[in-house]
Design a protein around this motif. Structure first.
Motif: not given
Lengths: 204, 251
Positions: A58-59, A62-63, A65-66, A69-70, B67-69, B87, B90-91, B94, B97-98, B101
Protein backbone atom coordinates in the motif's frame (compact mmCIF):
# COMPACT_ATOMS: atom_id res chain seq x y z
CA UNK A 1 4.29 -20.96 2.90
CA UNK A 2 2.94 -18.68 0.13
CA UNK A 3 3.55 -19.10 -3.51
CA UNK A 4 3.61 -16.73 -6.44
CA UNK A 5 4.72 -17.11 -10.03
CA UNK A 6 5.29 -14.80 -12.97
CA UNK A 7 5.51 -15.57 -16.69
CA UNK A 8 6.49 -13.02 -19.33
CA UNK A 9 5.35 -13.16 -22.96
CA UNK A 10 6.09 -10.86 -25.89
CA UNK A 11 3.37 -8.38 -24.96
CA UNK A 12 2.14 -9.37 -21.51
CA UNK A 13 3.20 -10.46 -18.05
CA UNK A 14 1.10 -13.01 -16.20
CA UNK A 15 1.20 -13.16 -12.40
CA UNK A 16 -0.37 -15.85 -10.27
CA UNK A 17 -0.54 -16.17 -6.50
CA UNK A 18 -2.05 -18.57 -3.99
CA UNK A 19 -5.06 -17.27 -2.09
CA UNK A 20 -4.26 -18.63 1.35
CA UNK A 21 -3.92 -16.25 4.28
CA UNK A 22 -2.22 -18.26 7.01
CA UNK A 23 -0.25 -17.65 10.20
CA UNK A 24 1.75 -20.63 11.47
CA UNK A 25 -0.66 -23.59 11.53
CA UNK A 26 -3.85 -21.51 11.28
CA UNK A 27 -5.44 -20.90 7.88
CA UNK A 28 -7.46 -17.68 8.23
CA UNK A 29 -8.77 -17.33 4.72
CA UNK A 30 -8.73 -19.22 1.43
CA UNK A 31 -9.88 -16.43 -0.88
CA UNK A 32 -7.42 -13.69 0.07
CA UNK A 33 -6.14 -11.46 -2.74
CA UNK A 34 -2.64 -10.16 -2.22
CA UNK A 35 -1.96 -8.78 -5.68
CA UNK A 36 -2.07 -5.02 -5.94
CA UNK A 37 -2.22 -2.61 -8.88
CA UNK A 38 0.49 -0.03 -8.28
CA UNK A 39 -0.61 1.93 -11.31
CA UNK A 40 -2.33 1.18 -14.62
CA UNK A 41 0.59 -0.88 -15.91
CA UNK A 42 2.27 -2.18 -12.77
CA UNK A 43 1.13 -5.30 -10.96
CA UNK A 44 2.76 -6.61 -7.81
CA UNK A 45 2.38 -9.83 -5.93
CA UNK A 46 4.20 -10.99 -2.84
CA UNK A 47 5.01 -13.76 -0.41
CA UNK A 48 6.12 -13.56 3.18
CA UNK A 49 4.77 -11.88 6.26
CA UNK A 50 1.13 -10.87 5.74
CA UNK A 51 1.28 -7.61 7.66
CA UNK A 52 4.59 -6.50 6.17
CA UNK A 53 3.23 -7.31 2.74
CA UNK A 54 0.21 -5.06 3.12
CA UNK A 55 2.28 -2.19 4.55
CA UNK A 56 4.84 -2.48 1.80
CA UNK A 57 2.37 -2.79 -1.06
CA UNK A 58 0.00 0.00 0.00
CA UNK A 59 2.84 2.40 0.82
CA UNK A 60 4.46 1.77 -2.55
CA UNK A 61 1.14 2.09 -4.36
CA UNK A 62 0.43 5.49 -2.83
CA UNK A 63 3.93 6.78 -3.56
CA UNK A 64 3.70 5.64 -7.16
CA UNK A 65 0.32 7.39 -7.42
CA UNK A 66 1.90 10.54 -5.92
CA UNK A 67 4.59 10.44 -8.60
CA UNK A 68 1.85 10.33 -11.23
CA UNK A 69 -0.03 13.30 -9.75
CA UNK A 70 3.16 15.32 -9.30
CA UNK A 71 4.54 14.73 -12.76
CA UNK A 72 1.44 14.23 -14.86
CA UNK A 73 2.51 10.83 -16.20
CA UNK A 74 2.81 7.26 -14.93
CA UNK A 75 6.00 6.06 -13.31
CA UNK A 76 7.79 3.87 -15.83
CA UNK A 77 8.32 0.19 -15.09
CA UNK A 78 12.09 0.36 -14.70
CA UNK A 79 11.89 3.45 -12.47
CA UNK A 80 9.23 1.87 -10.30
CA UNK A 81 11.14 -1.40 -9.97
CA UNK A 82 14.30 0.38 -8.86
CA UNK A 83 12.33 2.57 -6.48
CA UNK A 84 10.71 -0.49 -4.90
CA UNK A 85 14.05 -2.28 -4.65
CA UNK A 86 15.61 0.69 -2.91
CA UNK A 87 12.70 0.84 -0.49
CA UNK A 88 13.32 -2.81 0.48
CA UNK A 89 17.06 -2.20 0.77
CA UNK A 90 16.50 0.86 2.98
CA UNK A 91 14.13 -0.90 5.35
CA UNK A 92 16.45 -3.91 5.61
CA UNK A 93 18.92 -2.17 7.91
CA UNK A 94 16.36 -0.10 9.75
CA UNK A 95 14.45 -0.86 12.93
CA UNK A 96 11.62 -2.29 10.88
CA UNK A 97 12.85 -4.63 8.15
CA UNK A 98 10.11 -5.93 5.91
CA UNK A 99 9.85 -9.65 5.41
CA UNK A 100 8.42 -9.59 1.90
CA UNK A 101 9.46 -11.13 -1.40
CA UNK A 102 8.02 -9.49 -4.48
CA UNK A 103 7.23 -10.16 -8.07
CA UNK A 104 6.56 -7.10 -10.19
CA UNK A 105 4.86 -7.47 -13.55
CA UNK A 106 5.17 -4.33 -15.64
CA UNK A 107 4.33 -3.08 -19.10
CA UNK A 108 6.25 -0.06 -20.33
CA UNK A 109 3.89 1.79 -22.67
CA UNK A 110 6.62 4.01 -24.10
CA UNK A 111 8.94 1.28 -25.36
CA UNK A 112 6.10 -1.27 -25.57
CA UNK A 113 7.95 -3.95 -23.64
CA UNK A 114 6.71 -6.16 -20.83
CA UNK A 115 9.07 -6.87 -17.95
CA UNK A 116 9.05 -9.20 -14.98
CA UNK A 117 11.08 -8.25 -11.91
CA UNK A 118 12.03 -10.64 -9.13
CA UNK A 119 12.82 -8.98 -5.78
CA UNK A 120 13.47 -10.38 -2.35
CA UNK A 121 13.47 -9.02 1.18
CA UNK A 122 17.22 -8.39 1.08
CA UNK A 123 16.80 -5.90 -1.71
CA UNK A 124 18.09 -7.97 -4.58
CA UNK A 125 16.47 -7.58 -7.95
CA UNK A 126 16.60 -9.46 -11.23
CA UNK A 127 14.60 -9.53 -14.42
CA UNK A 128 13.58 -12.90 -15.78
CA UNK A 129 11.27 -14.44 -18.36
CA UNK A 130 9.73 -16.50 -15.56
CA UNK A 131 10.24 -16.77 -11.82
CA UNK A 132 8.52 -17.77 -8.61
CA UNK A 133 8.69 -17.29 -4.83
CA UNK A 134 8.01 -19.72 -2.01
CA UNK A 135 8.46 -23.46 -1.54
CA UNK A 136 6.33 -24.01 -4.59
CA UNK A 137 8.93 -22.15 -6.65
CA UNK A 138 11.20 -25.19 -6.61
CA UNK A 139 8.59 -27.23 -8.44
CA UNK A 140 7.31 -24.45 -10.68
CA UNK A 141 10.73 -23.39 -11.94
CA UNK A 142 11.54 -26.90 -13.15
CA UNK A 143 8.28 -27.14 -15.04
CA UNK A 144 8.81 -23.70 -16.56
CA UNK A 145 12.32 -24.68 -17.63
CA UNK A 146 10.75 -27.53 -19.53
CA UNK A 147 7.76 -25.86 -21.14
CA UNK A 148 8.47 -22.12 -21.39
CA UNK A 149 9.53 -20.69 -24.75
CA UNK A 150 9.94 -17.05 -25.78
CA UNK A 151 6.90 -15.58 -27.50
CA UNK A 152 4.54 -17.65 -25.39
CA UNK A 153 0.85 -16.70 -25.55
CA UNK A 154 -1.44 -16.01 -22.59
CA UNK A 155 -3.27 -19.29 -23.10
CA UNK A 156 -0.03 -21.28 -23.25
CA UNK A 157 1.12 -19.51 -20.10
CA UNK A 158 -2.08 -20.47 -18.31
CA UNK A 159 -1.52 -24.04 -19.51
CA UNK A 160 1.94 -24.09 -17.92
CA UNK A 161 0.43 -22.51 -14.80
CA UNK A 162 -2.05 -25.34 -14.57
CA UNK A 163 0.77 -27.89 -14.92
CA UNK A 164 2.61 -26.18 -12.03
CA UNK A 165 -0.49 -26.19 -9.86
CA UNK A 166 -1.09 -29.87 -10.61
CA UNK A 167 2.46 -30.63 -9.53
CA UNK A 168 2.07 -28.59 -6.34
CA UNK A 169 -1.10 -30.48 -5.49
CA UNK A 170 0.73 -33.75 -5.99
CA UNK A 171 4.12 -33.07 -4.35
CA UNK A 172 3.94 -30.03 -2.06
CA UNK A 173 2.90 -30.66 1.52
CA UNK A 174 1.06 -27.33 1.69
CA UNK A 175 -2.53 -27.44 0.54
CA UNK A 176 -3.55 -24.57 -1.78
CA UNK A 177 -7.19 -24.34 -2.77
CA UNK A 178 -7.42 -21.34 -5.10
CA UNK A 179 -5.08 -19.27 -7.25
CA UNK A 180 -5.53 -15.65 -8.26
CA UNK A 181 -4.42 -14.89 -11.84
CA UNK A 182 -3.93 -11.45 -13.40
CA UNK A 183 -2.24 -10.26 -16.56
CA UNK A 184 -0.66 -6.88 -17.47
CA UNK A 185 -0.50 -5.70 -21.05
CA UNK A 186 -0.61 -2.45 -22.98
CA UNK A 187 -4.30 -2.05 -22.17
CA UNK A 188 -3.73 -2.31 -18.44
CA UNK A 189 -4.33 -4.93 -15.80
CA UNK A 190 -6.93 -7.67 -16.34
CA UNK A 191 -8.20 -10.28 -13.92
CA UNK A 192 -8.39 -13.80 -15.32
CA UNK A 193 -10.59 -16.61 -13.96
CA UNK A 194 -9.49 -17.91 -10.56
CA UNK A 195 -8.00 -21.40 -10.74
CA UNK A 196 -9.65 -23.63 -8.18
CA UNK A 197 -8.00 -26.91 -7.26
CA UNK A 198 -11.26 -28.58 -6.21
CA UNK A 199 -12.82 -28.00 -9.63
CA UNK A 200 -10.00 -29.92 -11.19
CA UNK A 201 -7.03 -28.54 -13.02
CA UNK A 202 -7.13 -28.56 -16.79
CA UNK A 203 -3.82 -29.02 -18.48
CA UNK A 204 -3.45 -28.56 -22.22
CA UNK B 1 20.38 28.97 18.79
CA UNK B 2 18.87 31.97 17.02
CA UNK B 3 15.61 30.04 16.50
CA UNK B 4 14.64 30.61 20.09
CA UNK B 5 14.99 34.35 19.75
CA UNK B 6 13.16 34.76 16.45
CA UNK B 7 10.38 37.23 16.87
CA UNK B 8 7.06 36.64 15.26
CA UNK B 9 6.67 38.60 12.03
CA UNK B 10 2.89 38.56 12.12
CA UNK B 11 1.87 40.55 15.17
CA UNK B 12 -1.30 42.45 16.01
CA UNK B 13 -1.49 46.18 15.37
CA UNK B 14 -3.03 48.43 18.04
CA UNK B 15 -6.36 48.40 16.22
CA UNK B 16 -6.50 44.64 15.88
CA UNK B 17 -5.15 44.10 12.36
CA UNK B 18 -2.62 41.52 11.25
CA UNK B 19 -0.88 43.67 8.70
CA UNK B 20 1.36 40.96 7.31
CA UNK B 21 -1.74 38.89 6.49
CA UNK B 22 -3.40 41.89 4.90
CA UNK B 23 -0.27 42.62 2.87
CA UNK B 24 -0.30 38.98 1.78
CA UNK B 25 -3.85 39.49 0.58
CA UNK B 26 -2.58 42.46 -1.40
CA UNK B 27 0.02 40.20 -2.97
CA UNK B 28 -2.80 37.93 -4.06
CA UNK B 29 -4.56 40.88 -5.68
CA UNK B 30 -1.47 41.42 -7.81
CA UNK B 31 -1.67 37.90 -9.17
CA UNK B 32 -3.43 36.88 -12.39
CA UNK B 33 -7.16 36.28 -12.14
CA UNK B 34 -8.77 32.88 -11.57
CA UNK B 35 -12.51 32.14 -11.76
CA UNK B 36 -14.45 29.10 -10.61
CA UNK B 37 -18.10 28.41 -11.42
CA UNK B 38 -20.17 25.49 -10.19
CA UNK B 39 -23.11 24.09 -12.15
CA UNK B 40 -25.49 21.21 -11.59
CA UNK B 41 -22.93 18.57 -12.54
CA UNK B 42 -19.98 20.54 -13.87
CA UNK B 43 -17.29 22.79 -12.44
CA UNK B 44 -15.29 25.14 -14.62
CA UNK B 45 -12.01 26.78 -13.63
CA UNK B 46 -10.88 29.60 -15.89
CA UNK B 47 -7.55 31.33 -15.30
CA UNK B 48 -5.81 34.28 -16.85
CA UNK B 49 -2.60 33.37 -18.59
CA UNK B 50 -0.05 36.14 -18.62
CA UNK B 51 1.55 36.61 -22.00
CA UNK B 52 4.86 34.72 -22.01
CA UNK B 53 8.10 36.39 -22.98
CA UNK B 54 9.25 35.75 -26.52
CA UNK B 55 11.93 33.24 -25.60
CA UNK B 56 9.94 31.50 -22.88
CA UNK B 57 8.38 28.04 -23.28
CA UNK B 58 4.68 28.46 -22.71
CA UNK B 59 3.93 25.05 -21.34
CA UNK B 60 5.98 25.55 -18.17
CA UNK B 61 3.53 28.11 -16.80
CA UNK B 62 0.73 26.18 -15.19
CA UNK B 63 -1.93 27.64 -12.93
CA UNK B 64 -4.47 24.84 -12.87
CA UNK B 65 -3.06 21.82 -11.06
CA UNK B 66 -4.32 18.44 -9.97
CA UNK B 67 -4.02 17.59 -6.32
CA UNK B 68 -5.52 14.14 -6.71
CA UNK B 69 -7.50 12.28 -9.35
CA UNK B 70 -10.70 14.05 -8.26
CA UNK B 71 -9.52 17.40 -6.90
CA UNK B 72 -8.25 20.30 -8.98
CA UNK B 73 -6.89 23.64 -7.86
CA UNK B 74 -6.33 27.08 -9.35
CA UNK B 75 -4.47 29.77 -7.44
CA UNK B 76 -3.67 33.48 -7.50
CA UNK B 77 -0.63 35.14 -5.99
CA UNK B 78 2.98 34.07 -5.50
CA UNK B 79 3.63 31.05 -7.72
CA UNK B 80 6.54 29.79 -5.64
CA UNK B 81 4.45 29.85 -2.45
CA UNK B 82 1.72 27.97 -4.30
CA UNK B 83 4.20 25.27 -5.33
CA UNK B 84 4.96 24.54 -1.69
CA UNK B 85 1.27 24.26 -0.81
CA UNK B 86 0.53 22.10 -3.83
CA UNK B 87 3.33 19.71 -2.93
CA UNK B 88 2.09 19.35 0.66
CA UNK B 89 -1.52 18.90 -0.49
CA UNK B 90 -0.57 16.18 -2.99
CA UNK B 91 1.29 14.20 -0.35
CA UNK B 92 -1.62 14.61 2.07
CA UNK B 93 -4.09 13.31 -0.51
CA UNK B 94 -2.12 10.06 -0.80
CA UNK B 95 -1.38 9.88 2.89
CA UNK B 96 -5.07 10.22 3.74
CA UNK B 97 -5.94 7.42 1.37
CA UNK B 98 -3.18 5.23 2.78
CA UNK B 99 -4.52 5.69 6.30
CA UNK B 100 -8.27 5.48 5.84
CA UNK B 101 -8.60 3.92 2.35
CA UNK B 102 -10.94 6.74 1.23
CA UNK B 103 -10.01 9.55 -1.16
CA UNK B 104 -10.04 12.98 0.46
CA UNK B 105 -13.16 15.09 0.35
CA UNK B 106 -12.68 18.51 -1.22
CA UNK B 107 -13.49 20.08 2.14
CA UNK B 108 -10.88 17.99 3.94
CA UNK B 109 -8.01 19.02 1.67
CA UNK B 110 -9.22 22.63 1.76
CA UNK B 111 -9.20 22.54 5.55
CA UNK B 112 -5.74 20.97 5.50
CA UNK B 113 -4.33 23.76 3.31
CA UNK B 114 -6.08 26.39 5.40
CA UNK B 115 -4.56 24.97 8.58
CA UNK B 116 -1.09 25.21 7.07
CA UNK B 117 -1.74 28.79 5.99
CA UNK B 118 -2.99 29.73 9.44
CA UNK B 119 0.06 28.19 11.10
CA UNK B 120 2.25 30.48 9.04
CA UNK B 121 0.38 33.49 10.40
CA UNK B 122 1.23 32.48 13.94
CA UNK B 123 4.78 31.14 13.79
CA UNK B 124 8.22 32.46 14.57
CA UNK B 125 10.13 33.99 11.74
CA UNK B 126 7.68 32.94 9.03
CA UNK B 127 5.64 35.09 6.74
CA UNK B 128 2.17 34.14 5.53
CA UNK B 129 1.69 32.47 2.14
CA UNK B 130 0.86 35.03 -0.54
CA UNK B 131 -1.61 32.69 -2.24
CA UNK B 132 -5.37 32.28 -2.49
CA UNK B 133 -6.65 28.99 -3.83
CA UNK B 134 -9.80 27.82 -5.56
CA UNK B 135 -10.27 24.09 -5.02
CA UNK B 136 -12.79 22.19 -7.11
CA UNK B 137 -13.94 18.61 -7.27
CA UNK B 138 -16.47 15.97 -6.36
CA UNK B 139 -16.39 13.94 -3.17
CA UNK B 140 -16.02 10.21 -3.66
CA UNK B 141 -19.51 9.27 -2.54
CA UNK B 142 -21.46 12.17 -3.98
CA UNK B 143 -22.49 13.83 -7.25
CA UNK B 144 -22.49 17.32 -5.80
CA UNK B 145 -19.85 19.61 -7.33
CA UNK B 146 -17.91 21.66 -4.79
CA UNK B 147 -15.81 24.81 -4.93
CA UNK B 148 -13.83 26.08 -1.97
CA UNK B 149 -11.73 29.20 -1.62
CA UNK B 150 -8.82 29.72 0.79
CA UNK B 151 -7.02 32.98 1.56
CA UNK B 152 -3.64 33.84 3.15
CA UNK B 153 -5.26 34.21 6.56
CA UNK B 154 -6.28 30.58 6.57
CA UNK B 155 -10.00 31.19 6.13
CA UNK B 156 -11.94 28.95 3.83
CA UNK B 157 -15.44 29.18 2.41
CA UNK B 158 -17.54 27.20 -0.01
CA UNK B 159 -18.82 29.07 -3.04
CA UNK B 160 -21.16 28.58 -5.97
CA UNK B 161 -18.91 30.85 -8.02
CA UNK B 162 -16.00 33.11 -7.14
CA UNK B 163 -12.92 34.83 -8.46
CA UNK B 164 -9.48 35.57 -7.00
CA UNK B 165 -6.52 37.61 -8.13
CA UNK B 166 -6.50 40.93 -9.93
CA UNK B 167 -9.85 42.58 -10.57
CA UNK B 168 -11.48 39.78 -8.61
CA UNK B 169 -14.00 42.27 -7.24
CA UNK B 170 -15.18 43.18 -10.74
CA UNK B 171 -15.51 39.55 -11.76
CA UNK B 172 -17.25 38.65 -8.53
CA UNK B 173 -19.83 41.42 -9.04
CA UNK B 174 -20.37 40.17 -12.58
CA UNK B 175 -20.95 36.66 -11.29
CA UNK B 176 -23.39 37.87 -8.64
CA UNK B 177 -25.41 39.63 -11.33
CA UNK B 178 -25.31 36.83 -13.87
CA UNK B 179 -25.25 33.54 -11.95
CA UNK B 180 -28.49 31.60 -11.86
CA UNK B 181 -29.28 27.92 -11.48
CA UNK B 182 -30.87 27.88 -14.94
CA UNK B 183 -27.79 29.23 -16.69
CA UNK B 184 -25.49 26.65 -15.10
CA UNK B 185 -27.78 23.65 -15.45
CA UNK B 186 -25.88 22.42 -18.51
CA UNK B 187 -22.14 21.94 -19.10
CA UNK B 188 -22.06 24.53 -21.91
CA UNK B 189 -23.76 27.10 -19.70
CA UNK B 190 -21.19 26.76 -16.97
CA UNK B 191 -18.28 27.05 -19.40
CA UNK B 192 -19.81 30.08 -21.06
CA UNK B 193 -20.45 31.84 -17.76
CA UNK B 194 -16.93 31.19 -16.51
CA UNK B 195 -15.33 32.43 -19.73
CA UNK B 196 -17.68 35.41 -19.84
CA UNK B 197 -16.74 36.31 -16.28
CA UNK B 198 -13.02 36.05 -17.01
CA UNK B 199 -13.53 38.01 -20.21
CA UNK B 200 -14.46 41.04 -18.11
CA UNK B 201 -10.81 41.16 -17.08
CA UNK B 202 -8.92 39.37 -19.84
CA UNK B 203 -9.91 41.40 -22.86
CA UNK B 204 -7.24 39.91 -25.10
CA UNK B 205 -9.10 36.67 -25.61
CA UNK B 206 -8.46 32.94 -25.80
CA UNK B 207 -4.70 33.09 -26.08
CA UNK B 208 -4.56 34.48 -22.55
CA UNK B 209 -7.00 32.00 -20.99
CA UNK B 210 -6.79 28.47 -19.65
CA UNK B 211 -10.09 26.70 -19.05
CA UNK B 212 -10.54 23.42 -17.20
CA UNK B 213 -13.77 21.43 -17.02
CA UNK B 214 -14.35 19.03 -14.13
CA UNK B 215 -17.08 16.42 -14.08
CA UNK B 216 -17.75 13.46 -11.83
CA UNK B 217 -15.95 10.30 -12.84
CA UNK B 218 -14.09 11.72 -15.85
CA UNK B 219 -10.53 12.97 -16.14
CA UNK B 220 -9.81 16.67 -15.98
CA UNK B 221 -10.50 18.24 -19.37
CA UNK B 222 -8.54 21.29 -20.55
CA UNK B 223 -10.30 23.16 -23.34
CA UNK B 224 -8.31 23.82 -26.47
CA UNK B 225 -7.63 27.37 -27.65
CA UNK B 226 -10.08 26.88 -30.52
CA UNK B 227 -12.87 25.83 -28.18
CA UNK B 228 -12.27 28.84 -25.96
CA UNK B 229 -12.20 31.11 -29.00
CA UNK B 230 -15.54 29.77 -30.20
CA UNK B 231 -17.13 30.57 -26.82
CA UNK B 232 -15.62 34.04 -26.92
CA UNK B 233 -17.02 34.61 -30.41
CA UNK B 234 -20.48 33.77 -29.11
CA UNK B 235 -19.99 36.05 -26.11
CA UNK B 236 -18.80 38.96 -28.29
CA UNK B 237 -21.70 38.48 -30.68
CA UNK B 238 -24.17 38.53 -27.80
CA UNK B 239 -22.54 41.71 -26.51
CA UNK B 240 -22.91 43.41 -29.88
CA UNK B 241 -26.53 42.37 -30.13
CA UNK B 242 -27.11 43.67 -26.61
CA UNK B 243 -25.45 46.97 -27.53
CA UNK B 244 -27.58 47.28 -30.70
CA UNK B 245 -30.71 46.58 -28.74
CA UNK B 246 -29.83 49.28 -26.24
CA UNK B 247 -29.13 51.75 -29.03
CA UNK B 248 -32.40 50.87 -30.71
CA UNK B 249 -34.30 51.32 -27.41
CA UNK B 250 -32.76 54.73 -26.81
CA UNK B 251 -33.97 56.22 -30.06
Amino acid sequence: MDFCIGIRGNDFVLLCEDMNAAQSIMLHKQDHEKMLDLNDHLLMTRTGNLGDGVQCAEFLQKNIQLYQIRNGYEMRSSAAAHYIRKYLADTLRSREPLEVNLLLGAYDVISNTPQLYYMDYLGSMATAPFCAHGYGAMFATSILDMYYHPGISVDEAIGILNKCIKELKKRLIINFSKFNVKVVDKDGIHKLPTISVEDGIHTH
Amino acid sequence: MTGRYDRAITVFSPDGHLFQVEYAQEAVKQGTCAVAVRGADTIVLAVEKKAVAKLQEERTVRKIVQLDKHVVMAFAGLHADARVLISRARVECQSHQLTVEDPVTVEYITRYLSQIKQQYTQSNGRRPFGVSCLLAGFDNDSDIPRIYQTDPAGNYFEWKANAIGRSAKTVHEFLEKNYSDDIVAERKGVIKLAIKALFEVVQSGAKNMDVAVIRKGTNLEMLSQDEISSYIKIIEKEREEEAQRKKGGGR
